[in-house]
Write an enzyme that holds these catalytic residues in place. Sequence first.
Site, mmCIF file in Angstrom:
data_model
loop_
_atom_site.group_PDB
_atom_site.id
_atom_site.type_symbol
_atom_site.label_atom_id
_atom_site.label_comp_id
_atom_site.label_asym_id
_atom_site.label_seq_id
_atom_site.Cartn_x
_atom_site.Cartn_y
_atom_site.Cartn_z
ATOM 1 N N ALA A 99 0.858 -1.188 0.000
ATOM 2 C CA ALA A 99 0.000 0.000 0.000
ATOM 3 C C ALA A 99 0.890 1.232 0.000
ATOM 4 O O ALA A 99 2.045 1.188 0.438
ATOM 5 C CB ALA A 99 -0.917 0.004 1.221
ATOM 6 N N SER A 100 0.322 2.325 -0.495
ATOM 7 C CA SER A 100 1.078 3.575 -0.545
ATOM 8 C C SER A 100 0.137 4.716 -0.177
ATOM 9 O O SER A 100 -0.916 4.884 -0.804
ATOM 10 C CB SER A 100 1.645 3.790 -1.953
ATOM 11 O OG SER A 100 2.407 4.970 -2.015
ATOM 12 N N SER A 131 -0.156 8.911 1.886
ATOM 13 C CA SER A 131 0.357 10.270 1.721
ATOM 14 C C SER A 131 1.739 10.466 2.322
ATOM 15 O O SER A 131 2.566 11.200 1.784
ATOM 16 C CB SER A 131 -0.614 11.268 2.371
ATOM 17 O OG SER A 131 -0.790 10.943 3.741
ATOM 18 N N ILE A 132 2.022 9.785 3.444
ATOM 19 C CA ILE A 132 3.271 9.997 4.165
ATOM 20 C C ILE A 132 4.289 8.894 3.882
ATOM 21 O O ILE A 132 5.488 9.147 3.829
ATOM 22 C CB ILE A 132 3.010 10.065 5.688
ATOM 23 C CG1 ILE A 132 2.048 11.222 6.010
ATOM 24 C CG2 ILE A 132 4.298 10.219 6.471
ATOM 25 C CD1 ILE A 132 2.618 12.587 5.783
ATOM 26 N N ALA A 133 3.830 7.680 3.705
ATOM 27 C CA ALA A 133 4.747 6.542 3.597
ATOM 28 C C ALA A 133 4.130 5.447 2.743
ATOM 29 O O ALA A 133 2.966 5.520 2.333
ATOM 30 C CB ALA A 133 5.062 6.005 4.999
ATOM 31 N N GLN A 134 4.936 4.422 2.444
ATOM 32 C CA GLN A 134 4.430 3.222 1.794
ATOM 33 C C GLN A 134 4.971 2.003 2.525
ATOM 34 O O GLN A 134 5.958 2.091 3.263
ATOM 35 C CB GLN A 134 4.812 3.178 0.318
ATOM 36 C CG GLN A 134 6.282 3.022 0.009
ATOM 37 C CD GLN A 134 6.568 3.143 -1.487
ATOM 38 O OE1 GLN A 134 5.926 3.915 -2.198
ATOM 39 N NE2 GLN A 134 7.533 2.378 -1.976
ATOM 40 N N LYS A 154 7.413 -0.195 6.895
ATOM 41 C CA LYS A 154 6.886 1.120 6.512
ATOM 42 C C LYS A 154 8.046 2.085 6.305
ATOM 43 O O LYS A 154 8.929 2.188 7.157
ATOM 44 C CB LYS A 154 5.952 1.637 7.620
ATOM 45 C CG LYS A 154 5.253 2.947 7.279
ATOM 46 C CD LYS A 154 4.203 3.274 8.332
ATOM 47 C CE LYS A 154 3.426 4.532 7.956
ATOM 48 N NZ LYS A 154 2.351 4.829 8.929
ATOM 49 N N ASP A 160 -6.626 9.058 13.093
ATOM 50 C CA ASP A 160 -6.541 8.966 11.627
ATOM 51 C C ASP A 160 -7.292 7.719 11.163
ATOM 52 O O ASP A 160 -6.765 6.896 10.424
ATOM 53 C CB ASP A 160 -5.070 8.910 11.192
ATOM 54 C CG ASP A 160 -4.888 9.288 9.727
ATOM 55 O OD1 ASP A 160 -5.812 9.883 9.140
ATOM 56 O OD2 ASP A 160 -3.823 8.983 9.160
#
Length: 543
Positions: free
Chosen positions: A128-129, A131-134, A150, A285
């Site tokens: 998964a990818s 906004s901040i990391a993948q 991550k 979040d």
Amino acid sequence: MRLLRLYQINKIMLEHGLDEMIPNKWLPWYVKLGRGLFFWLSNKHTDKTEGARVRYALQSLGPVFIKFGQMLSTRKDLLPTDIANELSILQDQVQPFSSDIAIQRICQAFGLKHINDLFSEFDSTPLASASIAQVHAAKLKGQDQEVVVKVIRPDIKQTIQSDIELMRTLAGVVQKILPDGKRLRPVEVVEEYERTIIDELDLTHEAANGIQFKQNFEHSEALYVPKIYSDYCHRNVMVMERIYGTPISDIAALEQQNVNFKRLAERGVEVFFTQVFRDSFFHADMHPGNIFVAHGNPEDPQYITIDFGIVGTLTREDKRYLAENFIAFFNSNYRKVAELHVDSGWVPADTDIDDFEASIRKVCEPIFKKPLAEIEFSTVLLQLFNTARRFNMVIQPQLVLLQKTLLYIEGLGRQLYPQLDLWQTAKPFLENWLKEQIGLKAMYSKISTNLPFWSEKLPEIPDLVYDSLKQVKTLPEQHRVRFEQQQIQFQKQHSSMQWMVIGATFFVVSSILPIHQSSLLPSFLSGLAGLGCWLIAWKIKKA
């Protein structure tokens, strides 16, 4: 720098044709003029749907805007279906960065020569990818343990800080220009948001948050929190247990598994209120990309949550006021709600309680005891904003994260089980919580908690009592000495003031004498006497 970023934002929005989505009659003349000045920036994505254009624009603008899109994606009741579906892609399917860069960052973080020094398997294709990391799937070497790794996006902090600075500037302008500026406190809201998103860039913070959540829900049947491998956590990299579950947004898959949606929705409310009121530590979040449903027991489903970068906390006072507000609302006691808002300082102390109560009743009564499906949230939100403006309700920056999380929870509830009675589900939990905070049980709990402290201080109490009594015995003498000193000081000030007045009189006489006498000697002697008096006054004051 801020002007350049503002130009970039405007450029991306125009190139994706977002201005075309706003009816021309809604635009003020100066906005139309500004659009005309950028006539060379035309829509370059005419072949895409409106939803796709919004998604690509937010994705191009960076993490701050992507997070805004994630939040909107949970509110399908407020957005057209096409836009809501496209925004949901931003939850975990943002354009990934190169896996070579990810591997390089992992090796740098742990001082590895090769990725296989730590992992026996590593999937270069991201799971998964966001906004901040993948995240990448992997297996820890020698443990055969499936994990996810991550990795923070490269060069992301500069983009975020640039957007935050622009937001802070715009917030300052709004606070000064708008009539509601001070009440809305936009600068403080931006500062609160900055703290949360900057913390999200440091994965050691997220690891600590995840470990805390794991402890809070260690044996919970409602929520499972994956294990964080703290030995393999770095500012840019975090290793966590891999979980298997169905994304909460995949309603079709959950239906195929015969998941009990009523129970799932009720457990969502239970988990949220447990985090807020029991732990004062909540996941802030909770968009659908971070929530899964565990396999295995569809009739009594269990949540799985990930991504602990943004968390919220509440003070004891805020928590108590919120709980009492909820309980009063659930009991239709709008008078109590109005009084609590005044007591907490959320509205001015001179607010007309009767008028405020009537306004709250007008907003809340039509939605009370209704299932989520029958509540038009957009109308309610507009009425709440109007009520807040009318009674000068001050925005509470420390509660912004909580309000955002409530939007997520309410949006998810609508998708999972629209017939959910949110009020009746939450009421018993809050009533039990208040009982635990007030009464003999709460008193016993507080005494038990503070017992180690008092057991340590108990031997010192006799000495402290003796010293206090000794000081009390000497208090009259101390007061007498202090009174005499004050009297002496007063006499000095009084004497000094007298000499100052006499000196001023001599100076006045010295200025008048030349008018009536031709000789300057009397005037000079009078001025000299005045100066002498002032010197005497100064010496008395300094003595």
